[in-house]
Scaffold this motif. Structure first.
Motif, PDB file in Angstrom:
ATOM      1  N   GLN A 249       0.823  -1.210   0.000  1.00  0.00           N
ATOM      2  CA  GLN A 249       0.000   0.000   0.000  1.00  0.00           C
ATOM      3  C   GLN A 249       0.861   1.265   0.000  1.00  0.00           C
ATOM      4  N   LEU A 250       1.943   1.274   0.783  1.00  0.00           N
ATOM      5  CA  LEU A 250       2.818   2.449   0.790  1.00  0.00           C
ATOM      6  C   LEU A 250       3.584   2.565  -0.530  1.00  0.00           C
ATOM      7  N   TRP A 251       3.855   1.426  -1.158  1.00  0.00           N
ATOM      8  CA  TRP A 251       4.491   1.440  -2.484  1.00  0.00           C
ATOM      9  C   TRP A 251       3.584   2.132  -3.494  1.00  0.00           C
ATOM     10  N   GLN A 252       2.274   1.907  -3.378  1.00  0.00           N
ATOM     11  CA  GLN A 252       1.315   2.556  -4.263  1.00  0.00           C
ATOM     12  C   GLN A 252       1.348   4.073  -4.091  1.00  0.00           C
ATOM     13  N   TYR A 253       1.505   4.524  -2.846  1.00  0.00           N
ATOM     14  CA  TYR A 253       1.629   5.957  -2.597  1.00  0.00           C
ATOM     15  C   TYR A 253       2.891   6.510  -3.266  1.00  0.00           C
ATOM     16  N   LEU A 254       4.002   5.783  -3.115  1.00  0.00           N
ATOM     17  CA  LEU A 254       5.257   6.249  -3.702  1.00  0.00           C
ATOM     18  C   LEU A 254       5.222   6.216  -5.228  1.00  0.00           C
ATOM     19  N   ASP A 255       4.358   5.359  -5.775  1.00  0.00           N
ATOM     20  CA  ASP A 255       4.145   5.340  -7.224  1.00  0.00           C
ATOM     21  C   ASP A 255       3.085   6.348  -7.657  1.00  0.00           C
ATOM     22  N   THR A 256       2.684   7.226  -6.718  1.00  0.00           N
ATOM     23  CA  THR A 256       1.679   8.281  -6.936  1.00  0.00           C
ATOM     24  C   THR A 256       0.331   7.719  -7.392  1.00  0.00           C
ATOM     25  N   GLN A 257       0.003   6.544  -6.918  1.00  0.00           N
ATOM     26  CA  GLN A 257      -1.291   5.958  -7.260  1.00  0.00           C
ATOM     27  C   GLN A 257      -2.391   6.383  -6.297  1.00  0.00           C
ATOM     28  N   CYS A 258      -2.013   6.896  -5.118  1.00  0.00           N
ATOM     29  CA  CYS A 258      -3.013   7.339  -4.140  1.00  0.00           C
ATOM     30  C   CYS A 258      -2.347   8.239  -3.118  1.00  0.00           C
ATOM     31  N   PRO A 259      -3.129   9.067  -2.389  1.00  0.00           N
ATOM     32  CA  PRO A 259      -2.565   9.906  -1.325  1.00  0.00           C
ATOM     33  C   PRO A 259      -2.067   9.047  -0.165  1.00  0.00           C
ATOM     34  N   LEU A 260      -1.206   9.609   0.663  1.00  0.00           N
ATOM     35  CA  LEU A 260      -0.639   8.868   1.787  1.00  0.00           C
ATOM     36  C   LEU A 260      -1.729   8.416   2.762  1.00  0.00           C
ATOM     37  N   GLU A 261      -2.658   9.308   3.058  1.00  0.00           N
ATOM     38  CA  GLU A 261      -3.722   8.950   4.002  1.00  0.00           C
ATOM     39  C   GLU A 261      -4.506   7.740   3.504  1.00  0.00           C
ATOM     40  N   GLU A 262      -4.778   7.720   2.214  1.00  0.00           N
ATOM     41  CA  GLU A 262      -5.500   6.591   1.644  1.00  0.00           C
ATOM     42  C   GLU A 262      -4.654   5.313   1.694  1.00  0.00           C
ATOM     43  N   ALA A 263      -3.360   5.451   1.451  1.00  0.00           N
ATOM     44  CA  ALA A 263      -2.471   4.285   1.493  1.00  0.00           C
ATOM     45  C   ALA A 263      -2.434   3.680   2.891  1.00  0.00           C
ATOM     46  N   VAL A 264      -2.384   4.550   3.901  1.00  0.00           N
ATOM     47  CA  VAL A 264      -2.376   4.067   5.286  1.00  0.00           C
ATOM     48  C   VAL A 264      -3.688   3.356   5.603  1.00  0.00           C
ATOM     49  N   GLU A 265      -4.794   3.946   5.186  1.00  0.00           N
ATOM     50  CA  GLU A 265      -6.095   3.316   5.419  1.00  0.00           C
ATOM     51  C   GLU A 265      -6.168   1.957   4.725  1.00  0.00           C
ATOM     52  N   LYS A 266      -5.681   1.889   3.506  1.00  0.00           N
ATOM     53  CA  LYS A 266      -5.672   0.616   2.783  1.00  0.00           C
ATOM     54  C   LYS A 266      -4.783  -0.408   3.482  1.00  0.00           C
ATOM     55  N   GLY A 267      -3.673   0.079   4.063  1.00  0.00           N
ATOM     56  CA  GLY A 267      -2.771  -0.819   4.770  1.00  0.00           C
ATOM     57  C   GLY A 267      -3.425  -1.433   5.994  1.00  0.00           C
ATOM     58  N   VAL A 268      -4.167  -0.633   6.734  1.00  0.00           N
ATOM     59  CA  VAL A 268      -4.876  -1.139   7.914  1.00  0.00           C
ATOM     60  C   VAL A 268      -5.943  -2.145   7.493  1.00  0.00           C
ATOM     61  N   ILE A 269      -6.687  -1.805   6.452  1.00  0.00           N
ATOM     62  CA  ILE A 269      -7.735  -2.712   5.961  1.00  0.00           C
ATOM     63  C   ILE A 269      -7.122  -4.024   5.484  1.00  0.00           C
ATOM     64  N   ALA A 270      -6.011  -3.936   4.750  1.00  0.00           N
ATOM     65  CA  ALA A 270      -5.350  -5.141   4.255  1.00  0.00           C
ATOM     66  C   ALA A 270      -4.844  -6.013   5.403  1.00  0.00           C
ATOM     67  N   THR A 271      -4.385  -5.382   6.483  1.00  0.00           N
ATOM     68  CA  THR A 271      -3.923  -6.155   7.639  1.00  0.00           C
ATOM     69  C   THR A 271      -5.086  -6.848   8.323  1.00  0.00           C
ATOM     70  N   ARG A 272      -6.235  -6.164   8.414  1.00  0.00           N
ATOM     71  CA  ARG A 272      -7.424  -6.811   8.983  1.00  0.00           C
ATOM     72  C   ARG A 272      -7.850  -7.997   8.115  1.00  0.00           C
ATOM     73  N   GLN A 273      -7.773  -7.833   6.811  1.00  0.00           N
ATOM     74  CA  GLN A 273      -8.145  -8.921   5.904  1.00  0.00           C
ATOM     75  C   GLN A 273      -7.179 -10.092   6.036  1.00  0.00           C
ATOM     76  N   LEU A 274      -5.891  -9.786   6.246  1.00  0.00           N
ATOM     77  CA  LEU A 274      -4.911 -10.842   6.483  1.00  0.00           C
ATOM     78  C   LEU A 274      -5.262 -11.623   7.742  1.00  0.00           C
ATOM     79  N   ALA A 275      -5.603 -10.900   8.808  1.00  0.00           N
ATOM     80  CA  ALA A 275      -5.970 -11.568  10.056  1.00  0.00           C
ATOM     81  C   ALA A 275      -7.194 -12.463   9.866  1.00  0.00           C
ATOM     82  N   LYS A 276      -8.136 -11.997   9.067  1.00  0.00           N
ATOM     83  CA  LYS A 276      -9.330 -12.802   8.794  1.00  0.00           C
ATOM     84  C   LYS A 276      -8.961 -14.092   8.064  1.00  0.00           C
ATOM     85  N   ARG A 277      -8.067 -13.992   7.075  1.00  0.00           N
ATOM     86  CA  ARG A 277      -7.628 -15.193   6.353  1.00  0.00           C
ATOM     87  C   ARG A 277      -6.879 -16.150   7.271  1.00  0.00           C
ATOM     88  N   GLN A 278      -6.060 -15.596   8.143  1.00  0.00           N
ATOM     89  CA  GLN A 278      -5.328 -16.438   9.081  1.00  0.00           C
ATOM     90  C   GLN A 278      -6.293 -17.201  10.000  1.00  0.00           C
TER      91      GLN A 278
END
Length: 348
Positions: A249-278
């Motif tokens: 998600q932070l890589w996407q921000y550095l590639d200018t695909q999204c704002p930093l705030e959005e990247a952080v939010e996506k990172g938190v969501i992705a971590t929650r989804q990882l926990a769900k899969r686990q």
């Protein structure tokens, strides 16, 4: 840990991200003279430190690969088998800890060039076990493959089903498959394996921990860490290291695909989804002791997964009244106390 059988012990400690498994593993290592083996697909890579919550306490299989060089589940199985033998030879107990369930599966269920699972036959064996009991299934295995039956405890339902299903589908015993493959890496044949999982009982508590940890990582310089990787020029989002949650998600921000705030939010969501899969993996895992914790990290409940269904919804494997008394004594204890109690009495 009592020496109940001749095999040396090996502990597997699982759980979703931010569940407290690393702290518990370190405490167990100090109490039981263990060496820790990381079961984490991000910790293997050098330079992925803050975002992977890389521990300070010594773990094997940490910082062993450059992020440009992929590391697979097969790589892990080979390394874990080697380390388990080396640690045991040093007179210590291997303790595998992490949340990459594919790695655990690769280590605990080696393929050994055997036929893939026959799901219909497996379901039929499990249905029969529900009717007649696992001791009868074990007796059936003893008739066709006495060597495997001698190695497999009647409580190990998953291994019993696999051994019988393999024989019924191929006409060859598991003993024959292992002998002819020459792999010889089935850890259950070499170790007294005891499996634990730890997780907050309330999913909202886990989500709070995930959000808090991500915020702490950002304050600790997570973005700078990802920027350093990004500036190398030889890494891309196609690599497993960069696909790790948070990094992607932070890589996407550095590639200018999204704002930093959005990247952080996506990172938190992705971590929650990882926990769900686990947790989805873990709820299907058999022969597993579950330590459920409260918001303070103390024990709320301890359960044994149902041997036949792999569900953690079952009760303690004791009479109901006795189970309630045990549960009452365990509540509020530190996870270490409950883990040590289970590991000393686990049915192996």
């Amino acid at each position: 840990m009592p020496d109940l059988i001749s095999k040396p012990p090996l502990i597997c400690l699982m759980g979703p991200t931010a569940s407290g498994k690393t702290d518990l593993a370190i405490a167990l290592a100090e109490e039981l003279n263990c060496e820790l083996v990381s079961v984490d697909s991000a910790l293997v890579y050098r330079g992925l430190d803050i975002g992977s919550a890389k521990p300070d306490y010594p773990h094997h299989l940490v910082d062993i690969r450059d992020p440009a060089v992929p590391y697979s589940a097969a790589d892990f199985a080979a390394d874990a088998n080697r380390l388990a033998d080396e640690i045991t030879a040093r007179g210590k107990t291997p303790l595998l800890v992490g949340g990459t369930m594919l790695y655990f599966k690769a280590f605990l269920e080696p393929m050994a060039n055997m036929p893939s699972a026959n799901l219909n036959m497996r379901a039929a064996i499990e249905a029969e076990a529900a009717r007649v009991g696992w001791s009868q299934i074990h007796a059936r295995l003893a008739e066709v493959d006495p060597e495997s039956a001698e190695r497999i405890h009647p409580n190990h339902s998953q291994r019993l089903v696999r051994a019988l299903e393999l024989y019924q589908s191929s006409g060859r015993t598991m003993t024959e498959w292992h002998r002819d493959s020459g792999v010889g890496l089935d850890p259950f044949e070499r170790f007294d394996i005891r499996q634990l999982a730890i997780c907050p009982q309330n999913r909202a508590v886990l989500h709070q921990r995930i959000a808090l940890r991500f915020a702490q990582m950002m304050k600790a310089g997570f973005l700078t860490e990802v920027r350093d990787l990004h500036q190398r020029g030889d890494l891309s989002p196609d690599l497993p290291a960069i696909r790790a949650v948070g990094y992607r998600q932070l890589w996407q921000y550095l590639d200018t695909q999204c704002p930093l705030e959005e990247a952080v939010e996506k990172g938190v969501i992705a971590t929650r989804q990882l926990a769900k899969r686990q947790l989805t993996w873990l709820r299907k895992w058999r022969d597993l002791g579950w330590i459920y914790t409260d918001q303070a990290g103390n024990v709320e409940e301890f359960l044994l997964s149902d041997a036949s269904l792999g569900s953690s919804e079952g009760a303690l494997a004791v009479p109901e009244q006795e189970g309630e008394e045990i549960a009452g004594k365990l509540k509020g204890q530190a996870p270490l106390v409950v883990a040590l109690n289970y590991l000393s009495d686990a049915p192996m």
